[in-house]
Design an enzyme around this catalytic site. Structure first.
Site, PDB file in Angstrom:
ATOM      1  N   TYR A   1     -29.017  25.269  23.146  1.00 16.83           N
ATOM      2  CA  TYR A   1     -30.420  24.862  23.154  1.00 16.83           C
ATOM      3  C   TYR A   1     -30.618  23.784  24.222  1.00 16.83           C
ATOM      4  CZ  TYR A   1     -28.937  21.430  19.434  1.00 16.83           C
ATOM      5  OH  TYR A   1     -28.324  20.469  18.674  1.00 16.83           O
ATOM      6  N   CYS A   2     -31.794  23.821  24.847  1.00 12.21           N
ATOM      7  CA  CYS A   2     -32.150  22.955  25.980  1.00 12.21           C
ATOM      8  C   CYS A   2     -31.092  23.000  27.082  1.00 12.21           C
ATOM      9  CB  CYS A   2     -32.377  21.516  25.520  1.00 12.21           C
ATOM     10  SG  CYS A   2     -33.323  20.536  26.720  1.00 12.21           S
TER      11      CYS A   2
END
Length: 269
Positions: free
Chosen positions: A136-137
């Site tokens: 994520y990110c």
């Protein structure tokens, strides 16, 4: 040339203090420029999903937000780019503030500085920088160990100061964090394909404690960060708690807090 005094501040925010985290970031950036002094801010939030500005463009964002709140997570929209990350008691945020003109450090050089800092904290771990696409990110300066991400970074700059912000998963259930964000994007995309948003694979993320194969607390991690800081100047944990009570800082903080309040309204439009 004398080494600088490095001021540190450690804060663990309560659920009702959610917006303080990024309000402090803006106010400390102004203080760094004013005092021309490096600052390190260690901070934590309770169970929170911090959204990036790009997440506002998810086609079914409201459904994703409803899902997050049902699982007991607060939601915060930060004032910088990137995508969703998880904050909880096992995740440490380290914000390194430096007095600097815009051309003192290139964006890459600033990220490399933080990378070297983290590598020095855990020298036995093969920590490298580079994008972990299904985390994520994801970003060019993800920090990972053997292909599993432990941390991500972002930056903010003004004319006379910059901050490099790191979140690092110290301990806790990283699979659960990853699954939470995986489900958030699945719901918020509502079946649409959009390569701006990650297809999160929990297998590509981990924690420092898991990689050390031994228990590690956030306080122990902060102590290690401070040990490395002390190689570059006197570390002063007492100065900032007094300075942040001063009227000038409080005025900066109030202004930054109201900016964050206005930003949150975008989640409900």
């Amino acid at each position: 040339m004398a080494q600088p005094t490095i001021a540190t501040l450690t804060q663990r925010y309560q659920p009702e203090e959610l917006l303080d985290s990024f309000a402090y970031m803006n106010a400390l950036l102004a203080l760094t420029a004013q005092r021309q002094q490096p600052i390190v801010h260690y901070w934590q939030l309770p169970t929170t999903v911090i959204l990036g500005l790009l997440d506002q463009q998810l086609p079914a964002l409201s459904a994703g937000l409803t899902q997050l709140k049902k699982t007991g997570y607060q939601v915060l929209l930060r004032n910088s780019g990137g995508l969703a990350v998880v904050a909880d008691t096992g995740v440490l945020n380290v914000s390194l503030f430096l007095p600097a003109q815009r051309d003192t450090y290139s964006i890459e050089a600033a990220y490399q500085l933080m990378t070297r800092y983290v590598q020095a904290v855990w020298p036995t771990l093969p920590i490298v920088a580079g994008e972990i696409k299904q985390s994520y990110c994801p970003g060019d300066y993800d920090l990972s160990i053997n292909g599993q991400k432990i941390a991500g970074m972002s930056q903010r700059r003004t004319a006379n100061a910059l901050v490099i912000m790191l979140y690092i998963s110290i301990n806790g259930d990283q699979d659960q964090r990853s699954q939470l964000i995986q489900a958030f994007y699945t719901t918020s995309l509502a079946g649409q394909l959009d390569d701006r948003f990650p297809q999160v694979d929990p297998a590509v993320m981990t924690t420092v404690a898991d990689q050390l194969n031994q228990p590690l607390t956030v306080d122990q991690a902060i102590a290690r960060f401070n040990q490395i800081l002390a190689q570059h100047g006197a570390v002063d944990p007492n100065q900032l708690p007094q300075l942040i009570e001063e009227p000038e800082f409080q005025a900066h903080l109030t202004h930054a807090y109201h900016d964050m309040q206005r930003r949150q309204q975008r989640l409900h439009q």
